[in-house]
Design an enzyme around this catalytic site. Structure first.
Site, short mmCIF file in Angstrom:
data_model
loop_
_atom_site.label_atom_id
_atom_site.label_comp_id
_atom_site.label_asym_id
_atom_site.label_seq_id
_atom_site.Cartn_x
_atom_site.Cartn_y
_atom_site.Cartn_z
N ASP A 30 0.84 -1.25 0.05
CA ASP A 30 0.05 -0.08 -0.04
C ASP A 30 0.98 1.05 0.03
O ASP A 30 2.10 1.36 0.65
CB ASP A 30 -0.95 0.04 1.13
CG ASP A 30 -2.02 0.92 0.99
OD1 ASP A 30 -3.29 0.41 0.88
OD2 ASP A 30 -1.67 2.20 1.06
N ILE A 31 0.52 2.13 -0.91
CA ILE A 31 1.22 3.47 -0.79
C ILE A 31 1.32 4.34 0.51
O ILE A 31 2.32 5.10 0.58
CB ILE A 31 0.65 4.21 -1.93
CG1 ILE A 31 1.47 5.21 -2.71
CG2 ILE A 31 -0.39 4.91 -1.70
CD1 ILE A 31 1.50 6.08 -3.94
N ASN A 87 -12.58 -3.32 2.84
CA ASN A 87 -13.58 -2.30 2.86
C ASN A 87 -14.76 -2.45 1.83
O ASN A 87 -14.29 -2.57 0.67
CB ASN A 87 -12.74 -0.93 2.76
CG ASN A 87 -11.75 -0.60 3.88
OD1 ASN A 87 -12.11 -1.19 5.07
ND2 ASN A 87 -10.57 -0.04 3.79
N GLN A 94 -14.37 2.18 1.15
CA GLN A 94 -13.88 1.64 -0.07
C GLN A 94 -13.78 2.58 -0.92
O GLN A 94 -14.57 3.58 -1.29
CB GLN A 94 -14.57 0.56 -0.70
CG GLN A 94 -14.04 -0.08 -1.95
CD GLN A 94 -14.84 -1.19 -2.51
OE1 GLN A 94 -16.21 -1.41 -2.17
NE2 GLN A 94 -14.38 -1.77 -3.60
N HIS A 100 -10.14 -5.73 -2.79
CA HIS A 100 -8.82 -5.86 -2.60
C HIS A 100 -8.86 -6.04 -1.11
O HIS A 100 -9.82 -5.58 -0.22
CB HIS A 100 -8.15 -4.43 -2.96
CG HIS A 100 -8.74 -3.32 -2.51
ND1 HIS A 100 -9.76 -2.68 -3.04
CD2 HIS A 100 -8.65 -2.64 -1.24
CE1 HIS A 100 -10.14 -1.65 -2.56
NE2 HIS A 100 -9.34 -1.37 -1.51
N HIS A 102 -6.93 -6.15 2.19
CA HIS A 102 -5.70 -5.48 2.84
C HIS A 102 -5.29 -6.50 3.96
O HIS A 102 -5.90 -6.91 4.92
CB HIS A 102 -5.98 -4.26 3.89
CG HIS A 102 -6.66 -2.90 3.17
ND1 HIS A 102 -6.10 -2.05 2.93
CD2 HIS A 102 -7.86 -2.97 2.44
CE1 HIS A 102 -7.09 -0.86 2.41
NE2 HIS A 102 -8.04 -1.41 2.12
P1 5GP Z 1 -9.85 0.96 0.25
O1 5GP Z 1 -9.75 2.48 1.02
O2 5GP Z 1 -10.32 1.14 -1.24
O3 5GP Z 1 -10.31 -0.10 0.88
O4 5GP Z 1 -8.22 0.93 -0.04
C1 5GP Z 1 -7.38 1.54 -1.24
C2 5GP Z 1 -6.05 1.40 -0.68
O5 5GP Z 1 -5.19 1.88 -1.82
C3 5GP Z 1 -5.61 2.81 0.33
O6 5GP Z 1 -5.27 1.99 1.41
C4 5GP Z 1 -4.52 3.41 -0.29
O7 5GP Z 1 -3.56 3.82 0.35
C5 5GP Z 1 -4.21 2.36 -1.46
N1 5GP Z 1 -3.56 3.24 -2.65
C6 5GP Z 1 -4.05 4.34 -3.35
N2 5GP Z 1 -3.66 4.65 -4.40
C7 5GP Z 1 -2.44 3.74 -4.45
C8 5GP Z 1 -1.55 3.70 -5.49
O8 5GP Z 1 -1.39 4.57 -6.41
N3 5GP Z 1 -0.61 2.72 -5.33
C9 5GP Z 1 -0.67 1.81 -4.12
N4 5GP Z 1 0.23 0.83 -4.03
N5 5GP Z 1 -1.80 1.78 -3.20
C10 5GP Z 1 -2.55 2.85 -3.39
#
Ligand code: 5GP
Length: 114
Positions: A30-31, A87, A94, A100, A102
């Site tokens: 994760d970034i 999420n 999400q 995805h 985590h």
């Molecule tokens: P969500 O909030 O949809 O469950 O998780 C999305 C995740 O993607 C977040 O934890 C966010 O930090 C990660 N993320 C967003 N943009 C990027 C990216 O460009 N590269 C990577 N590796 N992770 C990302």
């Protein structure tokens, strides 16, 4: 199904730090990590979110889950444990419409989550 950032990461059009890959999944760091190890695991065959799994192929779903466990083991997390989070939708925070998991680990995580 609209194109997302994770479609592009899967096609290697956007760089990501790959943590694990097999025939069913791609796992990348994760970034914005929320734990010492924070890896996202996406299936190579796309579902939009967890809600889609109600009608998804249970064999593919099982293979996805097994590969999430393999990714966690590959990261060395089995001895001390880890957390898997999905999420789902707006209230679940999400932000990317490509399912995805985590994987969070590398420290003792608190419970309950916020
Ligand atoms: P969500 O909030 O949809 O469950 O998780 C999305 C995740 O993607 C977040 O934890 C966010 O930090 C990660 N993320 C967003 N943009 C990027 C990216 O460009 N590269 C990577 N590796 N992770 C990302």
């Amino acid at each position: 199904m609209s194109e997302t950032l994770f479609d592009k990461i899967l096609r290697k059009e956007i760089p990501a730090k790959i943590a694990y890959e097999d025939e069913h999944v791609l796992a990348f760091h994760d970034i914005a990590p929320q734990a010492p190890i924070h890896v996202l695991v996406i299936p190579k065959e796309k579902w939009t979110g967890f809600a889609d799994l109600q009608t998804g192929d249970p064999i593919k779903l099982g293979l996805y889950m097994a590969s999430i466990a393999k990714a966690a083991a590959h990261l060395g997390l089995d001895p001390n444990g880890y957390r898997i989070v999905f999420n789902q939708g707006r209230d679940g925070q999400q932000t990317v419409a490509y399912i995805h998991a985590h994987i969070l680990g590398g420290r003792r995580l608190s419970w309950p989550p916020g």
